[in-house]
Design a protein around this motif. Structure first.
Motif, mmCIF file in Angstrom:
data_model
loop_
_atom_site.group_PDB
_atom_site.id
_atom_site.type_symbol
_atom_site.label_atom_id
_atom_site.label_comp_id
_atom_site.label_asym_id
_atom_site.label_seq_id
_atom_site.Cartn_x
_atom_site.Cartn_y
_atom_site.Cartn_z
ATOM 1 N N VAL A 76 0.869 -1.184 0.000
ATOM 2 C CA VAL A 76 0.000 0.000 0.000
ATOM 3 C C VAL A 76 0.908 1.237 0.000
ATOM 4 N N PRO A 77 0.734 2.196 -0.917
ATOM 5 C CA PRO A 77 1.597 3.393 -0.919
ATOM 6 C C PRO A 77 1.466 4.163 0.393
ATOM 7 N N ALA B 178 0.940 7.195 1.304
ATOM 8 C CA ALA B 178 -0.167 8.158 1.463
ATOM 9 C C ALA B 178 -1.479 7.456 1.783
ATOM 10 N N LYS B 179 -1.555 6.191 1.416
ATOM 11 C CA LYS B 179 -2.835 5.473 1.646
ATOM 12 C C LYS B 179 -2.791 4.585 2.885
ATOM 13 N N ARG B 180 -1.624 4.578 3.583
ATOM 14 C CA ARG B 180 -1.542 3.700 4.758
ATOM 15 C C ARG B 180 -2.230 4.320 5.959
ATOM 16 N N LYS B 181 -2.857 3.529 6.773
ATOM 17 C CA LYS B 181 -3.510 4.078 7.976
ATOM 18 C C LYS B 181 -2.686 3.708 9.193
#
Ligand code: SDX
Length: 432
Positions: free
Chosen positions: A426-427, A429-432
């Motif tokens: 997951v890039p 910027a999209k990781r939580k």
């Protein structure tokens, strides 16, 4: 006699398999699990090698329940009483005690390898003066392969032999230089007229300003301590040497790896830790409080110099070193040495305590050695370096044995994987 077998059965439907049982000349049988993975797709799990023989060896035998230690079949008590360190080194390396001529030749060769390359001397100035001696030793011994690469063809028996001579001969010089560097005193070149042990003591304590006269009682004590530390089958540092060597690494690099492993306080570093501990306890009246902390498992409190993976009885080396301690302190007029008295009191209280009795914790080789070293004038930070000096003999013998073992393979343990299984990237910027 019919081949002994062990049958392994499974509850998951895997068919049972028969595993050969190997028998040594003495000691427990060993189940040969080499075919296990190939036949069942399963590994064995044994962190710390609690039940695993990592190799076949003919060098040192220990019966931990009875407190027996033998080098090449000879009881440690007899060797410590009658032999010189180089005599024992010859035995450990070659399997037999030398006759007079063999010993003379061996001593002569070792003696003629005691100097180090002049350029190696400059390595020391790269270290801080307050560096721990084991850090220096590790670095300088590792560097030997950069100076003696004419003897690092591990497949050549003569090369292996020359490397062995070089390591055994140069370790006292390098160890003594490590000490001299920390004190700011000049390095002392070896004196070949002296015995191995006297030469070491001369390089440690001699100066260019005056004649150094070794005390025979103290020399003998050092000789005995080196003999007692020379080998101890597949301990952590020896296994490290074997594992490093299994990839084909050169012997100097392998011994440097052994030195690194020995440094840990659970292993050779315990001799230094014992002295620190005795200093902290300071007085016999504080022993009960310390023992209580150990039993409460309070803040990792441990009685350093006690306990052993193999000995579930008194380590025979500890008995001999305790005797040496008496002799040395008597010779030096230190019969009332505070640390020795404290160590004896600590041992007595521990051996009568149910915590230590239940776990079969007895003094090991490191419990009394530091008191002898200290009486000889050796600073605490040098204790483990002297252990390394002595153990170099065992490390080399074990390394040589491994190289010529037809069963030898690169050491490559497997694992029980307990991490994440496959997942998609997951890039950021999209990781939580
Ligand atoms: C050397 O292997 C060799 O041959 C090494 C050596 C050699 O010549 O090469 O003999 C040299 O390394 C001697 C050991 C030097 N180390 C120390 O003196 C450090 C203190 N000793 C321990 O760390 C320990 O006893 C070991 C590392 C030596 C052995 O460890 P094990 O076999 O893994 O045993 P363990 O740590 O699992 O201990 C078993 C139990 C535990 O209690 P419980 O969890 O069951 O309640 O005994 C306790 C430990 O907490 N225990 C100690 C203790 N040693 C073990 N408790 C207090 N003080 C101790 N010294």
């Amino acid at each position: 006699m019919a081949e002994k077998l062990a049958t392994l059965t499974f509850t998951d439907g895997t068919p049972p398999i028969d595993l050969p049982v190997m028998t040594g000349t003495v000691g427990p049988d060993v189940i040969d699990v080499r075919a296990l993975y190939g036949k069942t797709g399963k590994f064995t799990y044994d962190p710390g090698f609690m039940s695993t023989a990592s190799c076949r060896s003919s060098i040192t035998y220990i019966d931990g329940d009875k407190g027996i230690l033998q080098y090449r079949g000879y009881p440690i008590e007899q060797l410590a009483e009658h032999c010189s360190f180089l005599e024992v080194a010859y035995l450990i390396l070659n399997g037999e005690l030398p006759d007079k001529q063999q010993l003379d030749e061996f001593v002569n060769i070792v003696t003629r390898h005691t100097m180090v390359h002049e350029q190696l001397i400059r390595f020391y100035s790269g270290f801080r003066r307050d560096a721990h001696p084991m850090a220096v030793l590790c670095g300088v011994v590792g560097a030997l392969s950069a100076f003696y690469h004419d003897s690092i063809n591990i497949h050549d028996a003569r090369n292996r032999e020359i490397s062995a001579f070089r390591l055994i001969a140069k370790l006292p010089t390098i160890t003594a230089m490590t000490y001299k560097y920390t004190t700011g005193q000049p390095f002392m070149y070896p004196r070949n007229a002296l015995s191995y042990v006297d030469n070491f003591l001369y390089m440690m304590f001699g100066t260019p300003c005056e004649e150094y006269r070794p005390n025979p009682v103290l020399s003998r004590a050092m000789e005995r301590i080196l003999i007692l530390h020379a080998d101890h089958e597949q301990n952590a540092s020896t296994s490290t040497v074997r594992l490093a060597g299994s990839s084909g690494a050169n012997p100097f690099a392998c011994i440097a790896a052994g030195i690194a492993s020995l440094w840990g306080p659970a292993h050779g570093g315990a001799n230094e830790a014992v002295l620190k501990l005795l200093g902290e306890i300071d007085d016999a009246k504080n022993i009960p409080a310390f023992i209580k902390r150990v039993k409460d498992k309070d803040g990792h409190a441990m009685l350093m110099g006690f306990g052993h993976r193999v000995y579930k009885n008194y380590d025979p080396r500890a008995k001999l070193i305790q005797k040496t301690c008496h002799e040395v302190l008597e010779e030096l007029g230190l019969k009332d040495d505070k640390l020795f008295k404290l160590a004896l009191a600590l041992e007595k209280i521990a051996l009568e305590d149910e915590y230590f009795i239940k776990r079969k914790l007895y003094p090991n080789v490191d419990f009394y050695s530091g008191i002898v070293y200290k009486a000889l004038g050796i600073p605490v930070s040098m204790f483990t370096a002297i252990f390394a000096l002595a153990r170099t003999v065992g490390w080399i013998a074990q390394w040589k044995e491994m190289i010529t073992d037809p069963d030898q393979k690169i050491g490559r343990p497997r694992q029980l994987f307990a991490g994440a299984t496959r997942r998609e990237f997951v890039p950021a910027a999209k990781r939580k």
